[in-house]
Write a protein that holds these residues in place. Structure first.
Motif, PDB file in Angstrom:
ATOM      1  N   ARG A  46      -6.954  -5.049 -13.429  1.00 19.09           N
ATOM      2  CA  ARG A  46      -6.068  -3.932 -13.765  1.00 19.09           C
ATOM      3  C   ARG A  46      -6.865  -2.735 -14.290  1.00 19.09           C
ATOM      4  O   ARG A  46      -6.504  -1.587 -14.029  1.00 19.09           O
ATOM      5  CB  ARG A  46      -5.013  -4.395 -14.768  1.00 19.09           C
ATOM      6  CG  ARG A  46      -3.949  -5.275 -14.098  1.00 19.09           C
ATOM      7  CD  ARG A  46      -3.267  -6.255 -15.014  1.00 19.09           C
ATOM      8  NE  ARG A  46      -2.286  -7.026 -14.247  1.00 19.09           N
ATOM      9  CZ  ARG A  46      -2.594  -8.061 -13.462  1.00 19.09           C
ATOM     10  NH1 ARG A  46      -3.850  -8.450 -13.345  1.00 19.09           N
ATOM     11  NH2 ARG A  46      -1.653  -8.698 -12.794  1.00 19.09           N
ATOM     12  N   ALA A  49      -8.293  -1.246 -11.055  1.00 17.24           N
ATOM     13  CA  ALA A  49      -7.284  -0.473 -10.334  1.00 17.24           C
ATOM     14  C   ALA A  49      -7.023   0.861 -11.032  1.00 17.24           C
ATOM     15  O   ALA A  49      -6.937   1.912 -10.383  1.00 17.24           O
ATOM     16  CB  ALA A  49      -5.985  -1.266 -10.220  1.00 17.24           C
ATOM     17  N   GLY A 103      -1.180  -3.106  -1.850  1.00 19.63           N
ATOM     18  CA  GLY A 103      -2.246  -3.312  -2.823  1.00 19.63           C
ATOM     19  C   GLY A 103      -2.823  -2.004  -3.326  1.00 19.63           C
ATOM     20  O   GLY A 103      -2.205  -0.932  -3.221  1.00 19.63           O
ATOM     21  N   THR A 104      -4.030  -2.078  -3.854  1.00 16.96           N
ATOM     22  CA  THR A 104      -4.684  -0.901  -4.436  1.00 16.96           C
ATOM     23  C   THR A 104      -4.840   0.220  -3.422  1.00 16.96           C
ATOM     24  O   THR A 104      -4.560   1.389  -3.712  1.00 16.96           O
ATOM     25  CB  THR A 104      -6.063  -1.291  -4.995  1.00 16.96           C
ATOM     26  OG1 THR A 104      -5.928  -2.365  -5.932  1.00 16.96           O
ATOM     27  CG2 THR A 104      -6.717  -0.100  -5.684  1.00 16.96           C
ATOM     28  N   CYS A 107      -1.597   1.927  -2.655  1.00 13.80           N
ATOM     29  CA  CYS A 107      -1.206   2.778  -3.767  1.00 13.80           C
ATOM     30  C   CYS A 107      -2.003   4.082  -3.763  1.00 13.80           C
ATOM     31  O   CYS A 107      -1.453   5.159  -4.033  1.00 13.80           O
ATOM     32  CB  CYS A 107      -1.410   2.034  -5.087  1.00 13.80           C
ATOM     33  SG  CYS A 107      -0.694   2.862  -6.527  1.00 13.80           S
ATOM     34  N   ASP A 156      -2.795  -8.924  -4.054  1.00 14.20           N
ATOM     35  CA  ASP A 156      -3.070  -7.642  -4.691  1.00 14.20           C
ATOM     36  C   ASP A 156      -1.821  -6.783  -4.593  1.00 14.20           C
ATOM     37  O   ASP A 156      -1.515  -6.237  -3.534  1.00 14.20           O
ATOM     38  CB  ASP A 156      -4.259  -6.956  -3.997  1.00 14.20           C
ATOM     39  CG  ASP A 156      -4.594  -5.599  -4.612  1.00 14.20           C
ATOM     40  OD1 ASP A 156      -4.298  -5.409  -5.805  1.00 14.20           O
ATOM     41  OD2 ASP A 156      -5.146  -4.736  -3.903  1.00 14.20           O
ATOM     42  N   ILE A 158      -0.154  -3.563  -6.282  1.00 13.99           N
ATOM     43  CA  ILE A 158      -0.268  -2.391  -7.160  1.00 13.99           C
ATOM     44  C   ILE A 158       0.785  -1.373  -6.713  1.00 13.99           C
ATOM     45  O   ILE A 158       0.501  -0.477  -5.916  1.00 13.99           O
ATOM     46  CB  ILE A 158      -1.685  -1.770  -7.090  1.00 13.99           C
ATOM     47  CG1 ILE A 158      -2.752  -2.825  -7.357  1.00 13.99           C
ATOM     48  CG2 ILE A 158      -1.805  -0.624  -8.092  1.00 13.99           C
ATOM     49  CD1 ILE A 158      -2.743  -3.363  -8.783  1.00 13.99           C
ATOM     50  N   TRP A 163       2.170   2.608 -11.357  1.00 10.97           N
ATOM     51  CA  TRP A 163       0.749   2.944 -11.317  1.00 10.97           C
ATOM     52  C   TRP A 163       0.462   4.411 -11.006  1.00 10.97           C
ATOM     53  O   TRP A 163      -0.673   4.876 -11.196  1.00 10.97           O
ATOM     54  CB  TRP A 163       0.041   2.048 -10.301  1.00 10.97           C
ATOM     55  CG  TRP A 163      -0.247   0.682 -10.852  1.00 10.97           C
ATOM     56  CD1 TRP A 163       0.515  -0.437 -10.683  1.00 10.97           C
ATOM     57  CD2 TRP A 163      -1.337   0.296 -11.685  1.00 10.97           C
ATOM     58  NE1 TRP A 163      -0.040  -1.506 -11.349  1.00 10.97           N
ATOM     59  CE2 TRP A 163      -1.187  -1.076 -11.978  1.00 10.97           C
ATOM     60  CE3 TRP A 163      -2.433   0.976 -12.218  1.00 10.97           C
ATOM     61  CZ2 TRP A 163      -2.090  -1.781 -12.774  1.00 10.97           C
ATOM     62  CZ3 TRP A 163      -3.337   0.270 -13.003  1.00 10.97           C
ATOM     63  CH2 TRP A 163      -3.149  -1.083 -13.277  1.00 10.97           C
TER      64      TRP A 163
END
Length: 221
Positions: A46, A49, A103-104, A107, A156, A158, A163
């Motif tokens: 986290r 990310a 996921g990341t 995002c 994953d 996110i 976020w």
């Protein structure tokens, strides 16, 4: 224009990412027994990310002020969107029960577009940041219902909410950091800068290399 401190921070996040995924893959092959659902190994990804998303927000100040560079945004969005799609397809083939649907990288893709739309509207950015922090961390309004609808755990996940706050923070803090004398005089670290400038490529290839290497070792052993 590139900021040395921004590339270095992104490069540091790349190193952290490689460390975490190496540890995660070792756990998958049962070489270690670390608990990834709490403590350090829960917080570590986290932090990673957040760092990547914060860097996204800061970089928007360099590319889209005083107005949006639509040509650059479209080119980058195609690249990020294609990379995110590749991650989803690849993870679905390799891990169909835990594939990465947002996921990341997903995002970053969505957040980069939304961030570009607000980077020149500072009051709106502050309002959105405050609203997300209040809703998520004071009123505890989250989006766990998304997982209940999809009924698929992801390796994953996110989501853009909450976020997006990390990107907004990067947008708002970025101009102050760019004027910081200490950061501006920072000597470039060639290794960190290289990682930071090629973070997307490394993101896409590092996991197959790590996972494949550990799998090969497991077969030989």
């Amino acid at each position: 224009m590139r900021a040395v401190f921004l590339d270095s921070l992104r490069g540091l996040a790349v190193i952290w990412m490689i460390i975490f995924h190496t540890a995660y893959d070792l756990k998958m092959f049962q070489y270690v027994t670390w608990n990834f659902s709490e403590g350090f190994w829960y917080a570590f990804p986290r932090v990673i990310a957040f760092t990547f998303l914060f860097c996204v927000g800061m970089s928007l100040n360099y590319g889209h002020r005083p107005k949006i560079n639509w040509k650059s945004l479209n080119k980058r969005s195609l690249k990020l969107g294609g990379a995110a799609l590749a991650v989803s397809i690849g993870s679905y083939i390799a891990f169909p029960s835990q594939w990465i649907f947002f996921g990341t990288l997903h995002c970053i893709f969505v957040g980069s577009i939304l961030g570009a739309l607000v980077v020149n509207h500072r009051k709106l950015a502050w309002g959105l940041l405050a609203a997300i922090l209040v809703l998520q961390y004071l009123l505890h309004y989250d989006i766990r219902w998304v997982s209940s609808i999809l009924q698929k755990p992801s390796m994953d996940f996110i989501p853009i909410y909450p976020w997006f706050w990390a990107i907004l923070l990067g947008i708002l803090v970025g101009p102050y950091l760019s004027r910081n004398t200490v950061l501006q005089q920072m000597k470039p670290n060639k290794f960190l800068n290289f990682l930071g400038q090629h973070s997307l490529k490394i993101y896409l290839i590092h996991q197959p290399i790590i996972f494949g290497s550990i799998w090969l070792v497991s077969q030989l052993v």
